[in-house]
Design an enzyme around this catalytic site. Structure first.
Site, PDB file in Angstrom:
ATOM      1  N   HIS A  15      -0.362   5.394   6.830  1.00 41.62           N
ATOM      2  CA  HIS A  15      -0.147   5.680   5.412  1.00 41.62           C
ATOM      3  C   HIS A  15       0.105   7.168   5.208  1.00 41.62           C
ATOM      4  O   HIS A  15      -0.665   7.997   5.696  1.00 41.62           O
ATOM      5  CB  HIS A  15      -1.341   5.209   4.582  1.00 41.62           C
ATOM      6  CG  HIS A  15      -1.518   3.729   4.590  1.00 41.62           C
ATOM      7  ND1 HIS A  15      -2.403   3.090   5.437  1.00 41.62           N
ATOM      8  CD2 HIS A  15      -0.895   2.762   3.882  1.00 41.62           C
ATOM      9  CE1 HIS A  15      -2.329   1.786   5.242  1.00 41.62           C
ATOM     10  NE2 HIS A  15      -1.418   1.561   4.313  1.00 41.62           N
ATOM     11  N   SER A  40       0.804  -1.224   0.000  1.00 43.75           N
ATOM     12  CA  SER A  40       0.000   0.000   0.000  1.00 43.75           C
ATOM     13  C   SER A  40       0.840   1.279   0.000  1.00 43.75           C
ATOM     14  O   SER A  40       0.379   2.322  -0.459  1.00 43.75           O
ATOM     15  CB  SER A  40      -0.941   0.010   1.207  1.00 43.75           C
ATOM     16  OG  SER A  40      -0.205  -0.069   2.410  1.00 43.75           O
ATOM     17  N   ASP A  65      -5.478   6.901   9.565  1.00 40.29           N
ATOM     18  CA  ASP A  65      -5.113   5.572  10.085  1.00 40.29           C
ATOM     19  C   ASP A  65      -3.784   5.594  10.821  1.00 40.29           C
ATOM     20  O   ASP A  65      -3.411   4.634  11.489  1.00 40.29           O
ATOM     21  CB  ASP A  65      -5.107   4.524   8.970  1.00 40.29           C
ATOM     22  CG  ASP A  65      -4.087   4.806   7.867  1.00 40.29           C
ATOM     23  OD1 ASP A  65      -3.126   5.566   8.096  1.00 40.29           O
ATOM     24  OD2 ASP A  65      -4.253   4.249   6.761  1.00 40.29           O
TER      25      ASP A  65
END
Length: 245
Positions: free
Chosen positions: A207, A56, A204
């Site tokens: 990220h 990711s 979050d």
């Protein structure tokens, strides 16, 4: 002390968030293949290819892919007049096992520089270090097997100590050990200067935001430039970096 506290915060958030990445994998799989296919169509026979292969972080989770570090690297290369084409092959939730399974398909096109950014999701799942290390080694071997001239860059990562301090330490050392044994370049810690800093991460906590991705770009460029910049060629000044960003 502040730096240590920030990093501990990052590790704690990583523990709770990282495994949840896999819920986005199916959706991201389709998105990533679409991105890769568009970029491949734009590659000419004269282009040198840089392939970013990861999870990711490479896929620019939570952002438009143009804000991710692979695309920012492309912009910098273009601004410097360097004939390289970037392919983003990042897939959210990817493990070293998954990466190994799909690598053969990805290597169907010639690759001049291969940036390997995988392993963090293994650590979050407590996968034995030897298994992760073997998978990374197999991927390195596959890239070299396809073309011995391909230059490989390994992106280092770190994990929280929830699996034990020894496991976390061994995980961290896995990357420099692989880089040394294979004589490849290493980005010591991909998220250096970003990890544990709330304003540089999405909600979050792990990220990178758009600004965080700018810093990650610099971490990658610090190593990549040793390959792509001609000896004695143009260096990237602070003024140029500001202009590019």
């Amino acid at each position: 002390m502040l730096k240590v506290l920030k990093f501990r915060y990052f590790l704690l958030v990583l523990l709770f968030v990282g495994c949840g990445e896999s819920t986005e994998k199916k959706k991201s799989d389709t998105q990533t293949e679409a991105v890769s296919s568009v970029e491949k169509e734009d590659i000419s026979a004269d282009d040198s290819v840089i392939l970013f292969y990861g999870n990711s972080l490479t896929a620019a989770y939570g952002l438009d892919t143009k804000e991710g570090f692979p695309n920012r690297i492309q912009q910098r290369l273009d601004s410097l007049g360097l004939d390289y084409k970037v392919i983003n092959s990042g897939l959210s939730g990817e493990t070293t096992s998954g990466g190994l399974n799909r690598l053969d398909w990805v290597l169907n096109q010639p690759v001049d520089i291969f940036v390997l950014e995988l392993g963090a999701n293994d650590g979050l799942r407590g996968i034995p270090i030897t298994e992760s290390m073997n998978n990374l080694q197999e991927m390195i071997d596959m890239v070299k097997g396809k073309n011995s001239e391909t230059q490989i860059i390994l992106a280092g990562m770190q994990i929280p100590p929830n699996m034990g301090a020894d496991y976390a330490s061994q995980f961290k050392m896995m990357y420099p050990a692989l880089a040394e044994s294979n004589n490849i370049l290493l980005i010591p810690f991909l998220l250096e200067g970003v990890a544990g800093i709330p304003k540089l991460n999405l909600e979050d906590g792990i990220h990178p935001t758009e600004e965080g991705q700018r810093i990650v770009t610099e971490n990658v460029w610090e190593i990549l430039k040793t390959i792509v910049l001609p000896k004695g060629g143009t260096e990237v000044t602070e003024e140029l970096v500001e202009e590019l960003n």
